[in-house]
Design a protein around this motif. Structure first.
Motif, short mmCIF file in Angstrom:
data_model
loop_
_atom_site.label_atom_id
_atom_site.label_comp_id
_atom_site.label_asym_id
_atom_site.label_seq_id
_atom_site.Cartn_x
_atom_site.Cartn_y
_atom_site.Cartn_z
N THR A 19 -1.06 10.09 -6.21
CA THR A 19 -1.14 11.42 -5.58
C THR A 19 -0.83 12.50 -6.60
N GLU A 20 -1.06 13.73 -6.22
CA GLU A 20 -0.75 14.86 -7.10
C GLU A 20 0.73 14.92 -7.43
N GLU A 21 1.58 14.38 -6.55
CA GLU A 21 3.03 14.35 -6.79
C GLU A 21 3.45 13.14 -7.63
N GLY A 22 2.48 12.29 -8.00
CA GLY A 22 2.78 11.13 -8.84
C GLY A 22 3.16 9.88 -8.08
N ARG A 23 2.97 9.87 -6.77
CA ARG A 23 3.27 8.66 -5.98
C ARG A 23 2.12 7.67 -6.12
N HIS A 24 2.46 6.38 -6.24
CA HIS A 24 1.47 5.32 -6.47
C HIS A 24 1.31 4.50 -5.19
N ILE A 25 0.07 4.45 -4.71
CA ILE A 25 -0.29 3.68 -3.53
C ILE A 25 -1.45 2.78 -3.92
N SER A 26 -1.47 1.56 -3.40
CA SER A 26 -2.61 0.69 -3.69
C SER A 26 -3.10 0.03 -2.41
N VAL A 29 -8.03 -5.46 -1.39
CA VAL A 29 -9.02 -5.98 -0.46
C VAL A 29 -9.37 -7.39 -0.92
N HIS A 30 -8.97 -8.37 -0.12
CA HIS A 30 -9.23 -9.77 -0.44
C HIS A 30 -10.69 -10.10 -0.14
N HIS A 31 -11.21 -11.14 -0.80
CA HIS A 31 -12.58 -11.58 -0.58
C HIS A 31 -12.84 -11.91 0.89
N ASP A 32 -11.82 -12.36 1.60
CA ASP A 32 -12.00 -12.73 3.01
C ASP A 32 -11.85 -11.54 3.96
N GLY A 33 -11.67 -10.33 3.39
CA GLY A 33 -11.60 -9.12 4.21
C GLY A 33 -10.19 -8.64 4.51
N ARG A 34 -9.17 -9.48 4.26
CA ARG A 34 -7.79 -9.02 4.49
C ARG A 34 -7.49 -7.86 3.56
N ARG A 35 -6.62 -6.96 4.00
CA ARG A 35 -6.23 -5.80 3.22
C ARG A 35 -4.72 -5.64 3.24
N PHE A 36 -4.19 -5.20 2.11
CA PHE A 36 -2.77 -4.91 2.01
C PHE A 36 -2.61 -3.52 1.43
N LEU A 37 -1.78 -2.71 2.06
CA LEU A 37 -1.46 -1.38 1.60
C LEU A 37 -0.10 -1.46 0.92
N GLY A 38 -0.03 -1.04 -0.34
CA GLY A 38 1.22 -1.15 -1.10
C GLY A 38 1.73 0.21 -1.53
N PHE A 39 3.05 0.36 -1.49
CA PHE A 39 3.72 1.60 -1.91
C PHE A 39 4.66 1.26 -3.05
N TYR A 40 4.61 2.03 -4.13
CA TYR A 40 5.33 1.70 -5.35
C TYR A 40 6.39 2.73 -5.70
N ALA A 41 7.40 2.28 -6.44
CA ALA A 41 8.48 3.16 -6.91
C ALA A 41 7.89 4.15 -7.91
N SER A 42 8.29 5.41 -7.81
CA SER A 42 7.74 6.42 -8.72
C SER A 42 8.18 6.21 -10.16
N ASP A 43 9.36 5.60 -10.35
CA ASP A 43 9.85 5.40 -11.72
C ASP A 43 9.41 4.06 -12.31
N ASP A 44 8.80 3.18 -11.49
CA ASP A 44 8.30 1.89 -11.99
C ASP A 44 7.01 1.56 -11.26
N ASP A 46 5.05 -0.75 -11.36
CA ASP A 46 4.83 -2.16 -11.04
C ASP A 46 5.75 -2.66 -9.94
N ALA A 47 6.69 -1.84 -9.49
CA ALA A 47 7.65 -2.26 -8.47
C ALA A 47 7.16 -1.84 -7.09
N CYS A 48 6.61 -2.81 -6.37
CA CYS A 48 6.12 -2.55 -5.01
C CYS A 48 7.32 -2.51 -4.07
N GLN A 49 7.51 -1.37 -3.42
CA GLN A 49 8.63 -1.20 -2.50
C GLN A 49 8.30 -1.72 -1.10
N LEU A 50 7.01 -1.66 -0.73
CA LEU A 50 6.62 -2.06 0.61
C LEU A 50 5.16 -2.46 0.59
N SER A 51 4.83 -3.58 1.22
CA SER A 51 3.45 -4.05 1.35
C SER A 51 3.17 -4.24 2.83
#
Length: 156
Positions: A19-26, A29-44, A46-51
């Motif tokens: 985001t414009e504020e520097g927040r990382h969201i991912s 999308v798996h090949h079988d159609g499953r999806r996971f929404l991930g929220f990451y720490a702003s200072d790291d 690679d550190a997923c805080q919530l999936s």
């Protein structure tokens, strides 16, 4: 603000959004159609805080909340067919080039069924349609074909 698309061999595709504020969201999308929404720490980044796992219906409902007028997805329940939006980014070798130059269907089996521009939509573009940076391609095909097309458009 920026986005990045990463192929995850054997898994699917990961879309990263900053985001414009520097927040990382991912979104993964798996090949079988499953999806996971991930929220990451702003200072790291690679550190997923919530999936949060999302079914296809939940992902569609969330997309409609964010953008109440997205292009409606083609119903593909029970068949091996997917639709996906593929951006023509600044690194794409196809910005300013013709659809025919991609040889998309012969190389991947996937079809480009529409091109979305900032102010307009172009359904069923012909081989002489010229792509522009910032276009979004609406592709239909097998998961493998659409993934291969996305790689070609991205310049991979």
């Amino acid at each position: 603000m920026g986005t990045r698309r990463t192929s995850l061999p054997g898994v699917g595709i990961q879309y990263d959004f900053t985001t414009e504020e520097g927040r990382h969201i991912s979104v993964v999308v798996h090949h079988d159609g499953r999806r996971f929404l991930g929220f990451y720490a702003s200072d790291d980044p690679d550190a997923c805080q919530l999936s949060v796992p999302l079914s296809s219906a939940e992902a569609t409902a969330l997309a409609h909340l964010i953008d109440p007028l997205p292009i409606d997805a083609v119903r593909t329940d029970g068949i091996d067919l997917v639709t996906e939006h593929i951006p023509v980014g600044t690194r794409s070798p196809y910005g300013g080039r013709l659809l025919a130059e991609t040889r998309a269907r012969s190389r991947t089996g996937a079809s480009i069924v529409a091109v979305l521009r900032r102010t307009s939509a172009h359904p069923s573009p012909g081989p002489d349609f010229r792509f522009a940076i910032g276009d979004t391609l609406v592709a239909v095909g097998t998961r493998e074909g659409v993934d291969a097309l996305a790689e070609i458009i991205a310049g991979g």
